[in-house]
Design an enzyme around this catalytic site. Structure first.
Site, PDB file in Angstrom:
ATOM      1  N   ARG A  66      11.935 -10.610   4.551  1.00 46.17           N
ATOM      2  CA  ARG A  66      13.001  -9.165   5.107  1.00 46.17           C
ATOM      3  C   ARG A  66      14.239  -9.559   6.135  1.00 46.17           C
ATOM      4  NH1 ARG A  66       8.282  -4.686   4.947  1.00 46.17           N
ATOM      5  NH2 ARG A  66       8.150  -4.975   7.246  1.00 46.17           N
ATOM      6  N   ARG A 113      13.198  -8.937  12.073  1.00 48.66           N
ATOM      7  CA  ARG A 113      12.265  -8.449  13.307  1.00 48.66           C
ATOM      8  C   ARG A 113      11.506  -9.410  13.619  1.00 48.66           C
ATOM      9  NH1 ARG A 113       9.966  -3.415  11.699  1.00 48.66           N
ATOM     10  NH2 ARG A 113       9.730  -4.368   9.873  1.00 48.66           N
ATOM     11  N   ARG A 115      -9.623   2.009   8.455  1.00 48.33           N
ATOM     12  CA  ARG A 115      -9.484   0.479   9.033  1.00 48.33           C
ATOM     13  C   ARG A 115     -10.454  -0.492   9.684  1.00 48.33           C
ATOM     14  NH1 ARG A 115      -3.601  -0.064   9.481  1.00 48.33           N
ATOM     15  NH2 ARG A 115      -2.492   1.632  10.177  1.00 48.33           N
ATOM     16  N   ARG A 158      -0.751 -11.231  12.485  1.00 54.10           N
ATOM     17  CA  ARG A 158      -1.718  -9.610  11.889  1.00 54.10           C
ATOM     18  C   ARG A 158      -2.179  -9.665  10.747  1.00 54.10           C
ATOM     19  NH1 ARG A 158       4.034  -6.430   9.519  1.00 54.10           N
ATOM     20  NH2 ARG A 158       2.571  -5.234   9.117  1.00 54.10           N
ATOM     21  N   LYS A 165       0.924  -1.342  -0.031  1.00 58.63           N
ATOM     22  CA  LYS A 165      -0.172  -0.461   0.537  1.00 58.63           C
ATOM     23  C   LYS A 165       0.926   1.275  -0.167  1.00 58.63           C
ATOM     24  CE  LYS A 165      -2.314  -0.783   3.620  1.00 58.63           C
ATOM     25  NZ  LYS A 165      -2.369  -1.817   3.885  1.00 58.63           N
TER      26      LYS A 165
END
Length: 217
Positions: free
Chosen positions: A127, A160, A88, A171, A13
């Site tokens: 990542r 992370r 949201r 999430r 996004k």
């Protein structure tokens, strides 16, 4: 045009919002930017928001919506905007509709970046962040020459907590519960357009802009 961009974490996004807003010559407005601006400037809303954030609590919708109202009333948003990260939830969407009606306008379109959960987990869990310079690499899409070592500064790479598969899955569950109902909300208004968000960034941007053109954007 007055747009909202929605999609799960890892859908791209932020990246697409930059490109689409530039194409339309409208400001990209994210709640993160609004919060930071209000807090750093010490506005009454910023002071109130910081009180909640410092206590580790969610900022109430009323405070967030008032910040959005102030931002949309600024001159650069008079001809259009792209909202990224807001609304949201469906209550926030309803509040946004009312806010815009009070300003004598309405949303033109809601772009949904569509990507399945497995792809999101693949994107985010790959990542790796450098402990030295903070640059983010990806084990598949942007790998370093030496595994675990940053090409830029030679620092150690680490994953992370936010990028671990179990965290990403949590999430995605939260998104499905709270944000995905926006798709039904805006679909019922006839304002929702789905964009396939898989593949190279440039391809996704082309699809989004082609969809906007068909709606006059």
């Amino acid at each position: 045009m007055r747009l909202v961009l929605v999609g799960p974490p890892g859908a791209g996004k932020g990246t697409q919002a930059e490109f689409i807003a530039a194409h339309l010559s409208v400001p990209k407005i994210s709640t993160g930017d609004i919060f930071r601006a209000n807090v750093s400037q010490g506005t009454p809303l910023g002071v109130e928001a910081k009180r909640y954030m410092d206590a580790g609590k969610l900022v109430p919708d009323e405070v967030t919506i008032n910040m959005v109202r102030d931002r949309l009333a600024e001159p650069d948003a008079s001809e259009g905007f792209l909202l990224d990260g807001f609304p949201r939830t469906t209550p926030q969407a309803a509040a946004l509709d009312k806010l815009l009606a009070d300003l004598g306008t309405a949303l033109d379109l809601v772009l949904e970046l569509v990507v399945d959960d497995d792809e999101v987990i693949r994107r985010l869990s790959g990542r790796r962040t450098c402990r030295g310079c903070g640059k983010i690499w990806h084990v598949e899409f942007d790998a370093t020459t030496r595994e675990g070592i940053c090409d830029r500064c030679g620092g150690e790479l680490f994953q992370r907590d936010d990028d671990k598969p179990e965290t990403i899955a949590a999430r995605l569950r939260e998104y499905a519960e709270k944000t995905a109902p926006l798709v039904d909300y805006y679909g019922a208004q006839g304002k929702l357009v789905g964009i396939d968000a898989t593949g190279p960034v440039e391809d996704v941007t082309v699809r989004a802009i082609d969809a906007l053109r068909s709606y006059g954007g």
